[in-house]
Write a protein that holds these residues in place. Sequence first.
Motif, PDB file in Angstrom:
ATOM      1  N   UNK A  20       8.435 -11.090   2.527  1.00  0.00           N
ATOM      2  CA  UNK A  20       7.458 -11.551   3.808  1.00  0.00           C
ATOM      3  C   UNK A  20       6.299 -10.277   3.834  1.00  0.00           C
ATOM      4  N   UNK A  21       5.202 -10.666   3.389  1.00  0.00           N
ATOM      5  CA  UNK A  21       3.937  -9.396   3.134  1.00  0.00           C
ATOM      6  C   UNK A  21       3.405  -9.666   4.487  1.00  0.00           C
ATOM      7  N   UNK A  22       3.683 -10.319   5.409  1.00  0.00           N
ATOM      8  CA  UNK A  22       3.079 -10.259   6.758  1.00  0.00           C
ATOM      9  C   UNK A  22       3.954  -9.717   7.862  1.00  0.00           C
ATOM     10  N   UNK A  74       6.789  -4.383   6.177  1.00  0.00           N
ATOM     11  CA  UNK A  74       5.906  -4.258   5.072  1.00  0.00           C
ATOM     12  C   UNK A  74       4.625  -3.627   5.611  1.00  0.00           C
ATOM     13  N   UNK A  75       4.071  -4.074   6.779  1.00  0.00           N
ATOM     14  CA  UNK A  75       2.667  -3.508   7.354  1.00  0.00           C
ATOM     15  C   UNK A  75       3.000  -2.067   7.482  1.00  0.00           C
ATOM     16  N   UNK A  76       3.959  -1.341   8.045  1.00  0.00           N
ATOM     17  CA  UNK A  76       4.199   0.013   8.082  1.00  0.00           C
ATOM     18  C   UNK A  76       4.142   0.748   6.555  1.00  0.00           C
ATOM     19  N   UNK A  77       5.005   0.291   5.843  1.00  0.00           N
ATOM     20  CA  UNK A  77       5.028   0.626   4.534  1.00  0.00           C
ATOM     21  C   UNK A  77       3.560   0.771   3.919  1.00  0.00           C
ATOM     22  N   UNK A  78       2.648  -0.203   4.008  1.00  0.00           N
ATOM     23  CA  UNK A  78       1.240  -0.198   3.622  1.00  0.00           C
ATOM     24  C   UNK A  78       0.537   0.847   4.188  1.00  0.00           C
ATOM     25  N   UNK A  79       0.902   0.976   5.450  1.00  0.00           N
ATOM     26  CA  UNK A  79       0.051   1.912   6.353  1.00  0.00           C
ATOM     27  C   UNK A  79       0.423   3.257   5.405  1.00  0.00           C
TER      28      UNK A  79
END
Length: 259
Positions: free
Chosen positions: A217-219, A223-228
């Motif tokens: 689940x890319x949303x 995943x968001x914290x990892x992307x940051x």
Amino acid sequence: MNWRWKPHECVLLRFDPQIFLEFVRGKKLAFIGDSLARNHMESLLCFLSKVETPIDHYEDSEDRKRIWYFPGHEFTLMILWTKFLVNGEERVINGSSSGIFDLHPHKVDEKWTNDIPAIDYIIISDVHWFFRTIYLHNDTGVIGCVYCDTPNMTDYGVGFALGVAFRSALNHINRCENCKARVILVRTFSPAHFENGTWDSGGRCNRTRPLREKEINLSSNDWGLRSLQMEEVEKANVEGKKKGKICSIGCDEGNADET
């Protein structure tokens, strides 16, 4: 219990403590972060102890900072414990802990920065303390918060606080003139393994195979914290490579081979 970790497009051999100790002979390696960083240090310590019994070299009064020394290989392993990587203190109300923290993202935590000039390999792992009520400060005062309902104050969210803390930490390492570390690894946020609920609300770890790429689940918030974190790592890579002294996650094969 029977799974083997296999990174994408990478053949990873079983960890050999003897080879590892030869590789880090005469070096110092530090895990920097929270209890997960400490867990990783202890896991590595157990592996290496199969080859050589280390000396318990140092333990502070709170059992936060620990240093182990392997005399046969002149190798030092340590954990430098820090809640947020940057300065953060819990508010004490009526003599008791409050669970509310004041964070200064522009000031790095000296609990770990004082030791890094002598460290060769740095592994950073720190996220979970940011899931608390936090008030963010700069030199002039409070500028916002995380998980708060204070009137007329902006709640910037976990991601913002996490991002600026990692930015401060990586920038400090990059700009440290007397630091000798060439390899800095960042362990990104690890999602919970529970599905259909959290650990205390009916969640279970019933999975019999890892998620396939299309199932991620890319949303999701995880995943968001990892992307940051990855954004801050890439920024640090750009600055570090200009100085030729830092290789964090995402380093190219040439730099990795050199180290």
